[in-house]
Motif scaffolding. Structure first.
Motif, PDB file in Angstrom:
ATOM      1  N   PHE A   1       0.814  -1.219   0.000  1.00 32.51           N
ATOM      2  CA  PHE A   1       0.000   0.000   0.000  1.00 32.51           C
ATOM      3  C   PHE A   1       0.850   1.273   0.000  1.00 32.51           C
ATOM      4  CE2 PHE A   1      -2.521  -3.388   1.853  1.00 32.51           C
ATOM      5  CZ  PHE A   1      -3.712  -3.283   1.162  1.00 32.51           C
ATOM      6  N   LEU A   2       2.161   1.130   0.054  1.00 24.05           N
ATOM      7  CA  LEU A   2       3.037   2.295   0.058  1.00 24.05           C
ATOM      8  C   LEU A   2       3.140   2.883  -1.339  1.00 24.05           C
ATOM      9  CD1 LEU A   2       5.934   0.913   2.292  1.00 24.05           C
ATOM     10  CD2 LEU A   2       4.310   2.699   2.931  1.00 24.05           C
ATOM     11  N   THR A   3       3.044   4.207  -1.419  1.00 26.27           N
ATOM     12  CA  THR A   3       3.221   4.899  -2.699  1.00 26.27           C
ATOM     13  C   THR A   3       4.392   5.874  -2.569  1.00 26.27           C
ATOM     14  OG1 THR A   3       1.517   6.538  -2.076  1.00 26.27           O
ATOM     15  CG2 THR A   3       0.808   4.612  -3.376  1.00 26.27           C
ATOM     16  N   THR A   4       4.081   7.115  -2.182  1.00 25.53           N
ATOM     17  CA  THR A   4       5.126   8.125  -2.010  1.00 25.53           C
ATOM     18  C   THR A   4       4.945   8.785  -0.642  1.00 25.53           C
ATOM     19  OG1 THR A   4       5.008   8.565  -4.388  1.00 25.53           O
ATOM     20  CG2 THR A   4       6.278  10.121  -3.051  1.00 25.53           C
ATOM     21  N   PRO A   5       5.441   8.179   0.423  1.00 26.67           N
ATOM     22  CA  PRO A   5       5.269   8.765   1.761  1.00 26.67           C
ATOM     23  C   PRO A   5       5.850  10.172   1.845  1.00 26.67           C
ATOM     24  CG  PRO A   5       6.066   6.509   1.912  1.00 26.67           C
ATOM     25  CD  PRO A   5       6.158   6.898   0.465  1.00 26.67           C
ATOM     26  N   VAL A   6       5.082  11.065   2.477  1.00 21.19           N
ATOM     27  CA  VAL A   6       5.552  12.443   2.638  1.00 21.19           C
ATOM     28  C   VAL A   6       5.820  12.790   4.103  1.00 21.19           C
ATOM     29  CG1 VAL A   6       4.479  13.285   0.536  1.00 21.19           C
ATOM     30  CG2 VAL A   6       3.154  13.289   2.665  1.00 21.19           C
ATOM     31  N   PHE A   7       5.156  12.073   5.015  1.00 25.42           N
ATOM     32  CA  PHE A   7       5.388  12.334   6.440  1.00 25.42           C
ATOM     33  C   PHE A   7       5.174  11.041   7.223  1.00 25.42           C
ATOM     34  CE2 PHE A   7       4.273  13.659  10.770  1.00 25.42           C
ATOM     35  CZ  PHE A   7       5.340  14.511  11.034  1.00 25.42           C
ATOM     36  N   ILE A   8       6.104  10.766   8.133  1.00 29.28           N
ATOM     37  CA  ILE A   8       6.020   9.574   8.978  1.00 29.28           C
ATOM     38  C   ILE A   8       6.165   9.997  10.433  1.00 29.28           C
ATOM     39  CG2 ILE A   8       7.110   7.387   9.601  1.00 29.28           C
ATOM     40  CD1 ILE A   8       8.037   7.127   6.715  1.00 29.28           C
ATOM     41  N   GLU A   9       5.263   9.527  11.257  1.00 30.98           N
ATOM     42  CA  GLU A   9       5.300   9.776  12.696  1.00 30.98           C
ATOM     43  C   GLU A   9       5.503   8.431  13.381  1.00 30.98           C
ATOM     44  OE1 GLU A   9       5.320  12.025  16.117  1.00 30.98           O
ATOM     45  OE2 GLU A   9       4.808  12.916  14.186  1.00 30.98           O
TER      46      GLU A   9
ATOM     47  N   PHE B   1       1.910   8.932   6.131  1.00 29.73           N
ATOM     48  CA  PHE B   1       0.991   9.755   5.352  1.00 29.73           C
ATOM     49  C   PHE B   1       1.533   9.907   3.932  1.00 29.73           C
ATOM     50  CE2 PHE B   1       0.482  10.815   9.783  1.00 29.73           C
ATOM     51  CZ  PHE B   1      -0.889  10.933   9.951  1.00 29.73           C
ATOM     52  N   GLN B   2       0.647   9.737   2.948  1.00 28.27           N
ATOM     53  CA  GLN B   2       1.038   9.865   1.551  1.00 28.27           C
ATOM     54  C   GLN B   2      -0.170  10.374   0.765  1.00 28.27           C
ATOM     55  OE1 GLN B   2       2.368   5.842   0.952  1.00 28.27           O
ATOM     56  NE2 GLN B   2       0.313   5.006   0.873  1.00 28.27           N
ATOM     57  N   PRO B   3       0.025  10.895  -0.434  1.00 32.77           N
ATOM     58  CA  PRO B   3      -1.117  11.434  -1.187  1.00 32.77           C
ATOM     59  C   PRO B   3      -2.238  10.416  -1.349  1.00 32.77           C
ATOM     60  CG  PRO B   3       0.952  12.038  -2.243  1.00 32.77           C
ATOM     61  CD  PRO B   3       1.298  11.082  -1.147  1.00 32.77           C
ATOM     62  N   GLY B   4      -3.415  10.775  -0.858  1.00 33.77           N
ATOM     63  CA  GLY B   4      -4.593   9.930  -1.023  1.00 33.77           C
ATOM     64  C   GLY B   4      -4.799   8.857   0.013  1.00 33.77           C
ATOM     65  N   SER B   5      -3.863   8.691   0.936  1.00 37.96           N
ATOM     66  CA  SER B   5      -4.039   7.634   1.932  1.00 37.96           C
ATOM     67  C   SER B   5      -3.072   7.815   3.093  1.00 37.96           C
ATOM     68  CB  SER B   5      -3.812   6.253   1.313  1.00 37.96           C
ATOM     69  OG  SER B   5      -2.459   6.090   0.927  1.00 37.96           O
ATOM     70  N   TYR B   6      -3.359   7.131   4.188  1.00 35.47           N
ATOM     71  CA  TYR B   6      -2.385   7.019   5.260  1.00 35.47           C
ATOM     72  C   TYR B   6      -2.524   5.658   5.924  1.00 35.47           C
ATOM     73  CZ  TYR B   6      -6.225   8.950   8.208  1.00 35.47           C
ATOM     74  OH  TYR B   6      -7.424   9.209   8.833  1.00 35.47           O
TER      75      TYR B   6
END
Length: 324
Positions: free
Chosen positions: A134-142, A226-231
């Motif tokens: 399900f990973l695409t282009t992650p932009v933020f990880i907590e 968090f990534q575009p369209g999903s988390y």
């Protein structure tokens, strides 16, 4: 079926589990375990119906491969002896204490065409494996990894003890070079750092905020991606992953409608999966899931975090001493 003769060096808390997993795999013959603590070693050898060796060097001629589960400061010396003896190794994380030591082990393994797998166990957590498609282009990880205090592992900084797990996963998720690191940390119960936070910023703009503590009253190991369209929410401890996908259709509030998929893996055994993977790579002579190079990569970032925290602590002490 060709049996693989294996051993385990170090039979403390985690080493004992390594021995038990090997003893339970049909294609593997657990020949023996080695430990300087003869009482502990003999107890584990009795449990697993194998031989006990007080000196690991006398075990090496009897086996093809082994797990090394000794204190971190001993990783380099023991692993180098095993590689020079021509043995494939599963070396617990962190790979070594220094990058120079890591480079030495990687070079020795490559020279002799040996398997060097690093024990970043969370890579084999079924929840982590389930999130990967399900990973695409992650932009933020907590990421938050907090634990109650345990004496085992306290011989190293909390960054090498705990944070390196999350560093390894994040470096595997974000396909971009690391640009900058911002840190804060402090010793509380030991002489090394016990609580720390690192903000990792990558060249593609992705950011990871990582917090670890080994002085908490509870245990929690979670990550949100968090990534575009999903988390994606990953609960390492409960082996649970939640994927939230946002649709083009809006709710009355203006928020996109959500499609939620929850996967739970109560019966997953990450350590067994890790050891089975190691055995598979030995037989196929293929690259491990977590190679020596990936272990070194995680160590490199962890050491940068540790060094920056130390610099902040020294600066704070200097300013305090200067005050009248």
């Amino acid at each position: 079926m060709t049996m693989l003769n294996v051993g385990v060096i170090g039979t403390g808390y985690l080493g004992r589990f390594h021995a038990q997993k090997y003893a339970d795999i049909e294609s593997v013959n657990l020949v023996g375990i080695a430990d300087t603590d003869s009482d502990q070693g003999q107890m584990v050898a009795g449990e697993c119906n194998c031989q006990f060796f007080q000196d690991y060097r006398t075990l090496l001629p009897e086996i093809d491969a082994l797990s090394i589960v000794v204190p971190t400061p001993l990783h380099f010396e023991v692993a180098l002896d095993c590689l020079k003896a021509g043995k494939d190794i599963l070396l617990e994380k962190p790979i070594t204490v220094t990058l120079e030591e890591a480079d030495g082990l990687i070079a020795e393994a490559e020279k002799n065409d040996l398997i060097l797998q690093v024990g970043h166990l969370e890579r084999f957590n079924p929840a982590v494996q389930a999130m990967e498609p399900f990973l695409t282009t992650p932009v933020f990880i907590e990421s938050n990894r907090i634990a109650t205090f345990k004496n085992r592992g306290s011989d190293v900084d909390v960054v090498l003890d705990l944070m390196i797990h999350d560093i390894d996963i994040i470096l595997n998720i974000i396909k971009s070079p690391l640009k900058t690191i911002h840190t804060v940390g402090a010793p509380v119960a030991t002489r090394t750092t016990d609580i720390a936070n690192a903000r990792l910023i990558f060249e593609n703009g992705a950011t990871a905020n990582v917090t670890v503590s080994r002085i908490s009253r509870t245990n929690m190991r979670k990550m949100r991606i968090f990534q575009p369209g999903s988390y994606i929410n990953v609960d390492f401890g409960n082996k649970k992953v939640m994927i939230i996908e946002l649709s083009d259709e809006l709710q009355e509030s203006g928020m996109p409608k959500q499609k939620i998929d929850v996967k739970e893996f109560s019966g997953g055994d990450a350590l067994r999966s890790e050891i089975e993977s190691f055995v598979h790579h030995i037989k196929d002579r293929s690259k491990p899931v977590v190679s020596g190079l990936e272990g070194r990569r995680a160590l490199d970032v962890a050491l940068q975090v540790i060094e920056q925290i130390k610099e902040h602590q020294q600066l704070a002490l200097f300013k305090e001493l200067k005050q009248p």
